[in-house]
Scaffold this motif. Structure first.
Motif, short mmCIF file in Angstrom:
data_model
loop_
_atom_site.label_atom_id
_atom_site.label_comp_id
_atom_site.label_asym_id
_atom_site.label_seq_id
_atom_site.Cartn_x
_atom_site.Cartn_y
_atom_site.Cartn_z
N HIS A 152 0.83 -1.21 -0.13
CA HIS A 152 -0.02 -0.02 0.21
C HIS A 152 0.91 1.25 -0.03
O HIS A 152 1.79 1.06 0.54
CB HIS A 152 -0.93 0.19 1.20
CG HIS A 152 -1.97 1.27 1.21
ND1 HIS A 152 -1.69 2.10 1.81
CD2 HIS A 152 -3.30 1.12 0.69
CE1 HIS A 152 -2.66 3.00 1.42
NE2 HIS A 152 -3.81 2.31 1.04
N ILE A 153 0.48 2.24 -0.60
CA ILE A 153 1.37 3.53 -0.75
C ILE A 153 1.49 4.20 0.65
O ILE A 153 2.59 4.55 0.84
CB ILE A 153 0.43 4.50 -1.83
CG1 ILE A 153 1.25 5.78 -1.73
CG2 ILE A 153 -0.83 4.85 -1.07
CD1 ILE A 153 2.52 5.59 -2.59
N GLY A 154 0.60 4.02 1.58
CA GLY A 154 0.90 4.44 2.89
C GLY A 154 1.79 3.59 3.50
O GLY A 154 2.29 4.10 4.68
N PHE B 272 1.47 11.05 4.78
CA PHE B 272 1.90 9.65 5.41
C PHE B 272 0.91 9.54 6.51
O PHE B 272 0.28 8.33 6.76
CB PHE B 272 3.24 9.09 5.37
CG PHE B 272 3.83 8.73 4.24
CD1 PHE B 272 3.82 7.50 3.51
CD2 PHE B 272 4.77 9.55 3.60
CE1 PHE B 272 4.28 7.24 2.53
CE2 PHE B 272 5.57 9.32 2.45
CZ PHE B 272 5.05 8.11 1.77
N ALA B 273 0.80 10.37 7.40
CA ALA B 273 0.21 10.36 8.57
C ALA B 273 -1.32 9.98 8.15
O ALA B 273 -2.17 9.00 8.83
CB ALA B 273 0.06 11.49 9.35
N PRO C 152 -0.27 0.97 11.75
CA PRO C 152 -1.02 1.53 10.78
C PRO C 152 -2.51 1.10 10.32
O PRO C 152 -2.28 -0.49 10.11
CB PRO C 152 -0.08 1.95 9.55
CG PRO C 152 1.21 1.73 10.42
CD PRO C 152 0.99 0.47 11.60
N THR C 153 -3.35 1.56 9.76
CA THR C 153 -4.49 1.14 9.15
C THR C 153 -4.56 1.48 7.63
O THR C 153 -4.61 2.33 7.36
CB THR C 153 -5.84 1.64 9.73
OG1 THR C 153 -5.90 1.37 11.16
CG2 THR C 153 -7.01 1.03 9.04
N TYR C 154 -4.05 0.34 6.90
CA TYR C 154 -4.21 0.48 5.28
C TYR C 154 -5.50 0.27 4.64
O TYR C 154 -5.95 -1.04 5.11
CB TYR C 154 -3.04 -0.22 4.90
CG TYR C 154 -1.73 0.19 5.29
CD1 TYR C 154 -1.33 1.48 5.47
CD2 TYR C 154 -0.47 -0.59 5.87
CE1 TYR C 154 -0.07 2.00 6.20
CE2 TYR C 154 0.40 -0.32 6.45
CZ TYR C 154 0.71 1.25 6.57
OH TYR C 154 2.12 1.40 6.98
N LEU C 155 -5.83 0.98 3.90
CA LEU C 155 -7.16 0.62 3.28
C LEU C 155 -6.92 -0.31 2.11
O LEU C 155 -5.68 -0.70 1.82
CB LEU C 155 -8.07 1.80 2.53
CG LEU C 155 -8.25 2.58 3.70
CD1 LEU C 155 -8.92 4.05 2.78
CD2 LEU C 155 -9.25 2.24 4.62
N SER C 156 -7.84 -1.08 1.50
CA SER C 156 -7.48 -1.88 0.31
C SER C 156 -6.74 -1.13 -0.75
O SER C 156 -6.92 0.10 -1.03
CB SER C 156 -8.86 -2.47 -0.07
OG SER C 156 -8.63 -2.99 -1.74
N LEU D 139 -7.39 8.25 -7.22
CA LEU D 139 -6.27 7.54 -7.43
C LEU D 139 -6.39 6.47 -6.30
O LEU D 139 -6.51 6.86 -5.14
CB LEU D 139 -5.01 8.16 -7.55
CG LEU D 139 -4.77 9.10 -8.74
CD1 LEU D 139 -3.33 9.81 -8.31
CD2 LEU D 139 -4.95 8.60 -10.13
N SER D 140 -6.24 5.10 -6.56
CA SER D 140 -5.96 4.06 -5.60
C SER D 140 -4.40 4.14 -5.26
O SER D 140 -4.01 4.43 -6.10
CB SER D 140 -6.62 2.80 -6.48
OG SER D 140 -5.71 2.38 -7.47
N SER D 141 -4.52 3.10 -4.15
CA SER D 141 -3.00 2.99 -3.71
C SER D 141 -2.27 1.96 -4.94
O SER D 141 -1.04 2.49 -5.19
CB SER D 141 -2.86 2.07 -2.72
OG SER D 141 -1.61 1.50 -2.40
N ARG D 142 -3.09 1.30 -6.05
CA ARG D 142 -2.43 0.30 -6.78
C ARG D 142 -2.00 1.44 -7.91
O ARG D 142 -0.91 1.21 -8.42
CB ARG D 142 -3.45 -0.62 -7.26
CG ARG D 142 -2.79 -1.66 -8.08
CD ARG D 142 -3.84 -2.70 -8.64
NE ARG D 142 -4.54 -3.24 -7.57
CZ ARG D 142 -3.77 -4.30 -6.96
NH1 ARG D 142 -2.84 -4.79 -7.21
NH2 ARG D 142 -4.74 -4.90 -5.89
#
Length: 230
Positions: A34-36, A101-102, A181-185, A207-210
């Motif tokens: 994930h980007i985060g 990033f936060a 951390p909590t990362y979304l799909s 934009l999605s993380s992908r």
């Protein structure tokens, strides 16, 4: 012509192989990171290495991650929910990266806005994006508050640089807070980027993380082809 075509095919095959190698480095269980999570990964692998040089001083990956985690915790405590949109109004600075990033680490959606926008454009974006928090450099906080007034909607918390303890020193990984951390799909919206609005109302591009990680891998691959990779 045939030779040119063959060369292009060989280059494409080489770039595909390099892309796949990069993608494997940033994947786990067949899923792109994930980007985060990229700052967390950088902190884990390059804790003491220089990440940024800014007017506020130098930041290692470890220190940058530490400060972003502390801000993620504050957002959690203030009630940020997964998928909530958080606006960033900041120049290219340490504050921007920490805020970026936060938000992602707390499961939020990043909505960065151009610092050159007038309050009219800001008000339009505020109405459309409906942020639950705003993270703004101190010099832009007053403009954000005017933007909310012009938008005609209830103000949300506007946090500035004072929410970050810039004096903190991080000597080792043991100094990092106990935080998960909590990362979304990777396929849901991670960021919304708005156009400048020069030919009409600003338009938001989701934009999605992908999307973003794939774009980054493509850039790394092309830089490698040009002999600029590490």
């Amino acid at each position: 012509m045939a030779s040119d075509s063959s060369n292009r095919e060989l280059l494409a095959e080489k770039e595909c192989a390099v892309f796949e190698a990069h993608a494997e480095q940033f994947s786990s269980g067949g899923e792109l990171a994930h980007i985060g999570s990229l700052l967390q990964r950088a902190s884990s692998n390059y804790f003491d290495d220089l990440a940024l040089t800014t007017p506020k001083g130098d930041f290692s990956f470890g220190r940058l991650y530490f400060l972003s985690i502390k801000l993620s915790q504050e957002l959690y405590s203030a009630g940020l929910q997964a998928h909530d949109r958080v606006m960033i109004h900041s120049e290219n600075s340490a504050f921007f990266y920490i805020a970026y990033f936060a938000i992602l680490q707390a499961g939020g959606v990043v909505v960065p806005v151009n610092t050159f926008l007038h309050t009219k454009e800001l008000a339009y974006i505020i109405r459309e994006a409906a942020p639950t928090f705003v993270l703004a450099q101190d010099c832009y906080a007053p403009k954000m508050r005017v933007g909310f007034e012009e938008a005609g909607i209830e103000k949300v918390p506007v946090w500035g640089e004072s929410h970050i303890d810039w004096s903190v020193k991080v000597d080792s990984k043991d100094d990092l807070p106990d935080f998960q951390p909590t990362y979304l799909s990777s396929d849901v919206i991670a960021a919304i980027l708005y156009t400048s609005g020069t030919t009409g109302a600003p338009k938001g591009i989701a934009l999605s993380s992908r999307n973003m990680v794939t774009n980054g891998l493509q850039l790394m691959t092309r830089m490698n082809s040009l002999g600029l990779g590490r």
